[in-house]
Write an enzyme that holds these catalytic residues in place. Structure first.
Site, PDB file in Angstrom:
ATOM      1  N   LYS A   1      10.105   2.133  -9.800  1.00  0.00           N
ATOM      2  CA  LYS A   1       8.695   2.241  -9.403  1.00  0.00           C
ATOM      3  C   LYS A   1       8.088   0.861  -9.123  1.00  0.00           C
ATOM      4  O   LYS A   1       7.490   0.620  -8.070  1.00  0.00           O
ATOM      5  CB  LYS A   1       7.916   2.964 -10.504  1.00  0.00           C
ATOM      6  CG  LYS A   1       6.422   2.976 -10.318  1.00  0.00           C
ATOM      7  CD  LYS A   1       5.994   3.774  -9.102  1.00  0.00           C
ATOM      8  CE  LYS A   1       4.552   3.457  -8.744  1.00  0.00           C
ATOM      9  NZ  LYS A   1       4.026   4.251  -7.685  1.00  0.00           N
TER      10      LYS A   1
ATOM     11  N   CYS B   1      -3.007  -0.124  -6.909  1.00  0.00           N
ATOM     12  CA  CYS B   1      -1.580  -0.188  -7.259  1.00  0.00           C
ATOM     13  C   CYS B   1      -0.919  -1.513  -6.902  1.00  0.00           C
ATOM     14  O   CYS B   1      -0.421  -2.213  -7.787  1.00  0.00           O
ATOM     15  CB  CYS B   1      -0.850   0.948  -6.578  1.00  0.00           C
ATOM     16  SG  CYS B   1      -1.554   2.532  -7.033  1.00  0.00           S
TER      17      CYS B   1
ATOM     18  N   VAL C   1      -3.332  10.242  -9.805  1.00  0.00           N
ATOM     19  CA  VAL C   1      -1.977  10.753 -10.027  1.00  0.00           C
ATOM     20  C   VAL C   1      -2.013  12.028 -10.870  1.00  0.00           C
ATOM     21  O   VAL C   1      -1.402  13.038 -10.521  1.00  0.00           O
ATOM     22  CB  VAL C   1      -1.095   9.663 -10.686  1.00  0.00           C
ATOM     23  CG1 VAL C   1       0.237  10.246 -11.126  1.00  0.00           C
ATOM     24  CG2 VAL C   1      -0.873   8.522  -9.707  1.00  0.00           C
TER      25      VAL C   1
ATOM     26  N   ASP D   1      -8.217  15.668 -20.249  1.00  0.00           N
ATOM     27  CA  ASP D   1      -8.886  14.371 -20.090  1.00  0.00           C
ATOM     28  C   ASP D   1      -9.850  14.190 -21.251  1.00  0.00           C
ATOM     29  O   ASP D   1     -10.481  15.169 -21.692  1.00  0.00           O
ATOM     30  CB  ASP D   1      -9.644  14.317 -18.753  1.00  0.00           C
ATOM     31  CG  ASP D   1      -9.841  12.889 -18.283  1.00  0.00           C
ATOM     32  OD1 ASP D   1      -9.237  12.496 -17.275  1.00  0.00           O
ATOM     33  OD2 ASP D   1     -10.599  12.152 -18.968  1.00  0.00           O
TER      34      ASP D   1
ATOM     35  N   PHE E   1       5.049  -0.022   6.974  1.00  0.00           N
ATOM     36  CA  PHE E   1       4.499  -1.127   6.162  1.00  0.00           C
ATOM     37  C   PHE E   1       4.704  -2.495   6.808  1.00  0.00           C
ATOM     38  O   PHE E   1       4.893  -3.489   6.140  1.00  0.00           O
ATOM     39  CB  PHE E   1       5.016  -1.061   4.714  1.00  0.00           C
ATOM     40  CG  PHE E   1       4.216  -0.067   3.917  1.00  0.00           C
ATOM     41  CD1 PHE E   1       4.300   1.284   4.204  1.00  0.00           C
ATOM     42  CD2 PHE E   1       3.335  -0.474   2.935  1.00  0.00           C
ATOM     43  CE1 PHE E   1       3.522   2.210   3.535  1.00  0.00           C
ATOM     44  CE2 PHE E   1       2.547   0.451   2.252  1.00  0.00           C
ATOM     45  CZ  PHE E   1       2.647   1.790   2.558  1.00  0.00           C
ATOM     46  N   LEU E   2       4.674  -2.478   8.130  1.00  0.00           N
ATOM     47  CA  LEU E   2       4.702  -3.746   8.868  1.00  0.00           C
ATOM     48  C   LEU E   2       3.405  -3.892   9.665  1.00  0.00           C
ATOM     49  O   LEU E   2       3.389  -4.531  10.706  1.00  0.00           O
ATOM     50  CB  LEU E   2       5.904  -3.783   9.818  1.00  0.00           C
ATOM     51  CG  LEU E   2       7.272  -4.071   9.196  1.00  0.00           C
ATOM     52  CD1 LEU E   2       8.348  -4.121  10.272  1.00  0.00           C
ATOM     53  CD2 LEU E   2       7.270  -5.388   8.419  1.00  0.00           C
TER      54      LEU E   2
HETATM   55  C1  UGA Z   1       0.834   2.682  -2.925  1.00  0.00           C
HETATM   56  C2  UGA Z   1       2.258   3.103  -2.506  1.00  0.00           C
HETATM   57  O1  UGA Z   1       2.347   3.169  -1.085  1.00  0.00           O
HETATM   58  C3  UGA Z   1       2.618   4.461  -3.119  1.00  0.00           C
HETATM   59  O2  UGA Z   1       3.964   4.784  -2.806  1.00  0.00           O
HETATM   60  C4  UGA Z   1       2.458   4.378  -4.636  1.00  0.00           C
HETATM   61  O3  UGA Z   1       2.726   5.626  -5.261  1.00  0.00           O
HETATM   62  C5  UGA Z   1       1.028   3.966  -4.969  1.00  0.00           C
HETATM   63  O4  UGA Z   1       0.750   2.688  -4.356  1.00  0.00           O
HETATM   64  C6  UGA Z   1       0.912   3.876  -6.468  1.00  0.00           C
HETATM   65  O5  UGA Z   1       1.643   3.082  -7.067  1.00  0.00           O
HETATM   66  O6  UGA Z   1       0.201   4.690  -7.079  1.00  0.00           O
HETATM   67  P1  UGA Z   1      -1.651   3.320  -2.122  1.00  0.00           P
HETATM   68  O7  UGA Z   1      -2.101   2.187  -3.007  1.00  0.00           O
HETATM   69  O8  UGA Z   1      -2.339   4.619  -2.191  1.00  0.00           O
HETATM   70  O9  UGA Z   1      -0.082   3.619  -2.373  1.00  0.00           O
HETATM   71  O10 UGA Z   1      -1.815   2.820  -0.615  1.00  0.00           O
HETATM   72  P2  UGA Z   1      -0.881   2.293   0.571  1.00  0.00           P
HETATM   73  O11 UGA Z   1      -0.941   3.255   1.671  1.00  0.00           O
HETATM   74  O12 UGA Z   1       0.449   1.922   0.078  1.00  0.00           O
HETATM   75  O13 UGA Z   1      -1.683   0.975   0.981  1.00  0.00           O
HETATM   76  C7  UGA Z   1      -1.854  -0.114   0.076  1.00  0.00           C
HETATM   77  C8  UGA Z   1      -2.557  -1.260   0.769  1.00  0.00           C
HETATM   78  O14 UGA Z   1      -1.681  -1.874   1.706  1.00  0.00           O
HETATM   79  C9  UGA Z   1      -3.804  -0.869   1.551  1.00  0.00           C
HETATM   80  O15 UGA Z   1      -4.803  -1.842   1.362  1.00  0.00           O
HETATM   81  C10 UGA Z   1      -3.329  -0.835   2.997  1.00  0.00           C
HETATM   82  O16 UGA Z   1      -4.358  -1.051   3.919  1.00  0.00           O
HETATM   83  C11 UGA Z   1      -2.322  -1.968   2.978  1.00  0.00           C
HETATM   84  N1  UGA Z   1      -1.292  -1.861   4.030  1.00  0.00           N
HETATM   85  C12 UGA Z   1      -0.397  -0.834   4.027  1.00  0.00           C
HETATM   86  C13 UGA Z   1      -1.195  -2.856   4.994  1.00  0.00           C
HETATM   87  O17 UGA Z   1      -1.993  -3.825   5.007  1.00  0.00           O
HETATM   88  N2  UGA Z   1      -0.202  -2.765   5.943  1.00  0.00           N
HETATM   89  C14 UGA Z   1       0.700  -1.750   5.957  1.00  0.00           C
HETATM   90  O18 UGA Z   1       1.579  -1.745   6.850  1.00  0.00           O
HETATM   91  C15 UGA Z   1       0.594  -0.757   4.985  1.00  0.00           C
END
Ligand code: UGA
Length: 467
Positions: A228, A284, A16, A35, A273-274
């Protein structure tokens, strides 16, 4: 491009912090990135981004030593800057709460150097009331209340698409309890909210445009903090929900992809996200769901829904292991090819990666593993103890060579575009277990594979059906 660039300090150069620092420079501001790890500072000064993230190397190269400077001197950065963004880690403690000791340490250090008005901005994901604690600890360190404000400005970027997400956000949330601080934050984001950035010919492409710039939502500090956590918890809930539905589809021979499509076309639900899989991971969702649950518990609120989200996520990995076992009968001594170690595609991050957990489970079952990931092998080698039964190779095909089965554990685009005939030839048995649903089961069957995925009927080669 900016008439009125602002002096910004960003404390913490993780995903971030570093992305925010580089993007603020891209927006025209003057940035000092701080840092306390001297080796990181030296690497960044030398142009090494330390993380795998699209656009980051180019932007760092463009602004290093001009609009962005790296240092370990927080006192100097505090004196020189108007806004100080805190983007240090908030790891999970044993109880599930976020560990805020790094945030507190930074707040105290900033307090010691404040001599003129500063806006201190929480960028890290933190529980509600953190803003108030930061304000209190600065005051306790003797700083006049008129000399600072504390603002919450949560970040919603995703790893892998972090730079584009930062510059093309769905929304910018600013939680401020003072007009003066809200005004400074609005000025910082005006290149985006005013649409000016998107007119630049060299602007990073994304969903926003000068005709449709992102909105800035002004809220109270507490609302911003909850936005958040609630957003991440809701997204995790969506994933666990579809994973639970995928299990029901498996039990009834329905197809979860069709179900997700049918649900997602409802504008109130939406298609994102489905995607079912082997559970969510990363730095996160697991941490934030636990922290949000813990906040609710502290407040005496029953939010057991979040415990269910976590339970489904844990089960999803075990279910996948069960599928490998039922495809191979016994696991001891089996040779497994693994595609993917990162927690999702397009990143080298393996924190809370379901792929790594599955590798560990398979090793514990006595399998020998040949693994490939386009970016995360170095980090995995640093994380997992070396052992005779775990080997890293340089391509997907090498991972598949002579394996009893191939497992797809991370949704890298290149894993969705494999030469299926070649793959079939080099596997010992043409069995693919896909934890990310990257292939059409019928296509896999036509190419002679036994193909087992998530929430869809298994597909078998026409000539050799399994019982
Ligand atoms: C997530 C959020 O999407 C961001 O909006 C947020 O800013 C971030 O956390 C954070 O709090 O810093 P991130 O962890 O980078 O982002 O990754 P995502 O793309 O959200 O995926 C998270 C996990 O969910 C991964 O393991 C991914 O494979 C899984 N996922 C995602 C699924 O299994 N299915 C989906 O439909 C989407």
């Amino acid at each position: 491009m900016m008439n009125n660039p602002i002096q910004i300090a960003v404390v913490g150069s993780g995903y971030v912090g570093l992305v925010a620092a580089v993007c603020f420079a891209e927006m025209g501001h003057s940035v000092i990135c701080v840092d306390n790890d001297d080796r990181k500072v030296a690497a960044l000064q030398g142009g090494d981004t330390l993380i795998h993230e699209n656009y980051l190397p180019e932007l760092l190269e463009r602004y290093r030593n001009t609009k962005i400077r790296f240092t370990s001197d927080l006192a100097e950065a505090t004196r020189e800057c108007d806004a100080i963004f805190i983007a240090v880690g908030t790891p999970q403690s044993e109880t599930g709460d976020a560990d805020l000791s790094y945030v507190e340490a930074v707040a105290c250090e900033i307090a010691r150097s404040i001599t003129s008005y500063k806006v201190i901005v929480e960028k890290s994901t933190v529980p509600v009331y953190t803003n108030e604690w930061v304000r209190r600890s600065i005051e306790r360190n003797g700083v006049d209340r008129n000399l600072f404000d504390v603002v919450s400005n949560p970040e919603f970027l995703r790893e892998g698409t972090a730079v584009a997400d930062f510059l093309h956000p769905d929304r910018i949330v600013v939680g401020a309890d003072s007009d003066r601080a809200a005004e400074l934050l609005s000025r910082i984001y005006v290149p985006l909210t005013g649409g000016e950035y998107y007119q630049r010919p060299d602007a990073i492409a994304g969903s926003c445009s000068s005709a449709a710039p992102p909105p800035l939502l002004l809220t109270s500090t507490k609302s911003a903090e909850i936005i958040k956590h609630a957003s991440n918890a809701f997204l995790a809930l969506k994933i666990s929900f579809i994973n639970a539905v995928s299990n029901l589809c498996e039990a009834t021979n329905a197809n979860v992809e069709q179900v997700a499509l049918g649900m997602g076309l409802d504008g109130r639900i939406g298609p994102k996200f489905l995607r079912p899989g082997i559970g969510y991971g990363g730095s996160c969702f697991p941490k934030d769901v636990a922290a949000f649950r813990s906040v609710a518990e502290h407040m005496g609120i029953d939010f057991n829904l979040l415990s269910e989200v976590e339970k489904i996520n844990t089960q999803q990995k075990k279910r996948f292991l069960g599928k490998v076992r039922s495809a191979l009968w016994t696991l001891r001594g089996k040779r497994i090819g693994v595609l993917g170690l990162a927690f999702k595609g397009e990143t080298d991050d393996i924190r809370e990666s379901p792929a790594i957990e599955l590798v560990e489970m398979l090793l514990a079952e006595g399998c020998s593993i040949t693994a490939f990931d386009p970016a995360a092998m170095k980090r995995t080698q640093e994380h997992l103890a070396p052992c005779d039964t775990l080997r890293y190779v340089d391509s997907a095909y090498e991972a598949a060579k002579d394996a009893d089965a191939l497992l797809i554990l991370t949704d890298w685009p290149e894993f969705a575009a494999l030469d299926l005939d070649r793959l079939n030839r080099i596997l010992r048995y043409p069995i693919v277990l896909d934890g990310r649903n990257l292939y059409d089961p019928q296509v896999m069957a036509r190419h002679g594979f036994t193909y087992i995925s998530i929430g869809r009927p298994a597909a078998y080669p026409a000539r050799e059906p399994l019982p």
